[in-house]
Write a protein that holds these residues in place. Structure first.
Motif, PDB file in Angstrom:
ATOM      1  N   GLY A   1     -11.507  -0.097  -4.284  1.00 53.15           N
ATOM      2  CA  GLY A   1     -11.588   1.347  -4.207  1.00 53.15           C
ATOM      3  C   GLY A   1     -10.264   2.067  -4.170  1.00 53.15           C
ATOM      4  N   LYS A   2      -9.181   1.339  -4.304  1.00 45.35           N
ATOM      5  CA  LYS A   2      -7.852   1.954  -4.251  1.00 45.35           C
ATOM      6  C   LYS A   2      -7.088   1.706  -5.547  1.00 45.35           C
ATOM      7  CE  LYS A   2      -7.282   1.839   0.769  1.00 45.35           C
ATOM      8  NZ  LYS A   2      -6.363   1.465   1.882  1.00 45.35           N
ATOM      9  N   GLU A   3      -6.056   2.483  -5.751  1.00 42.68           N
ATOM     10  CA  GLU A   3      -5.228   2.300  -6.928  1.00 42.68           C
ATOM     11  C   GLU A   3      -4.272   1.118  -6.739  1.00 42.68           C
ATOM     12  OE1 GLU A   3      -5.011   6.923  -8.530  1.00 42.68           O
ATOM     13  OE2 GLU A   3      -3.221   5.928  -7.790  1.00 42.68           O
ATOM     14  N   ARG A   4      -3.876   0.567  -7.852  1.00 41.46           N
ATOM     15  CA  ARG A   4      -2.893  -0.514  -7.806  1.00 41.46           C
ATOM     16  C   ARG A   4      -1.550   0.051  -7.344  1.00 41.46           C
ATOM     17  NH1 ARG A   4      -2.761  -4.639 -12.790  1.00 41.46           N
ATOM     18  NH2 ARG A   4      -4.974  -4.428 -12.272  1.00 41.46           N
TER      19      ARG A   4
ATOM     20  N   THR B   1      -5.692  -7.225   2.465  1.00 41.48           N
ATOM     21  CA  THR B   1      -6.681  -7.813   1.564  1.00 41.48           C
ATOM     22  C   THR B   1      -6.715  -7.055   0.243  1.00 41.48           C
ATOM     23  OG1 THR B   1      -8.070  -8.630   3.374  1.00 41.48           O
ATOM     24  CG2 THR B   1      -9.143  -8.271   1.237  1.00 41.48           C
ATOM     25  N   ALA B   2      -6.533  -7.789  -0.844  1.00 39.79           N
ATOM     26  CA  ALA B   2      -6.461  -7.169  -2.166  1.00 39.79           C
ATOM     27  C   ALA B   2      -6.338  -8.265  -3.218  1.00 39.79           C
ATOM     28  CB  ALA B   2      -5.259  -6.231  -2.263  1.00 39.79           C
ATOM     29  N   ILE B   3      -6.444  -7.853  -4.458  1.00 35.37           N
ATOM     30  CA  ILE B   3      -6.059  -8.730  -5.557  1.00 35.37           C
ATOM     31  C   ILE B   3      -4.582  -8.472  -5.811  1.00 35.37           C
ATOM     32  CG2 ILE B   3      -6.384  -9.377  -7.969  1.00 35.37           C
ATOM     33  CD1 ILE B   3      -9.255  -8.398  -7.744  1.00 35.37           C
ATOM     34  N   TYR B   4      -3.803  -9.527  -5.827  1.00 35.26           N
ATOM     35  CA  TYR B   4      -2.363  -9.417  -6.023  1.00 35.26           C
ATOM     36  C   TYR B   4      -2.035  -9.819  -7.459  1.00 35.26           C
ATOM     37  CZ  TYR B   4      -1.539  -8.476  -1.121  1.00 35.26           C
ATOM     38  OH  TYR B   4      -1.518  -7.881   0.118  1.00 35.26           O
TER      39      TYR B   4
END
Length: 122
Positions: A42-45, A95-98
């Motif tokens: 739900g957030k921008e890169r 927590t995120a996709i890196y």
């Protein structure tokens, strides 16, 4: 053809550490930027950290310097180079996709890796 391949993601408890690696190949210039970015649901890169391959100078676009440390390793034949991201004292909000990318900011990055999931949870 330029290619970026990430590795090292996974599940870690709050306060733990992880080390991400990105192998870059196919870049014709001996001097370019490699960076780590992340995108939470739900957030921008956003940019996390970047390093210039030629001299190792680093830049942290956000306030994660201190917990996150970027470094690079140059191969002898320059055919492939590696950029690492050491992440310490991880928090659930990390927590995120890196993603690994060839740049420092999302707006000036054109080459991307496939991403690696980092989950910080107890």
């Amino acid at each position: 053809q330029a290619q970026l391949v990430e590795s090292g993601g996974g599940l870690v408890q709050p306060g733990g550490s992880l080390r991400l690696s990105c192998t870059a190949s196919g870049f014709h210039s001996p001097d370019y930027l490699l960076g780590w970015f992340r995108q939470a649901p739900g957030k921008e890169r956003e940019g996390v950290a970047c390093v210039r391959l030629k001299d190792g100078s680093t830049h942290y676009p956000t306030d994660m310097k201190g917990r996150f440390i970027i470094s690079r390793a140059i191969s002898r034949d320059s055919a492939s180079n590696t950029v690492n991201l050491q992440m310490n004292n991880l928090k659930p909000e990390d927590t995120a996709i890196y993603y690994c990318g060839a740049g420092c900011y999302v707006s000036d990055t054109s080459n991307w890796g496939q991403g690696t999931q980092v989950t910080v949870s107890s």
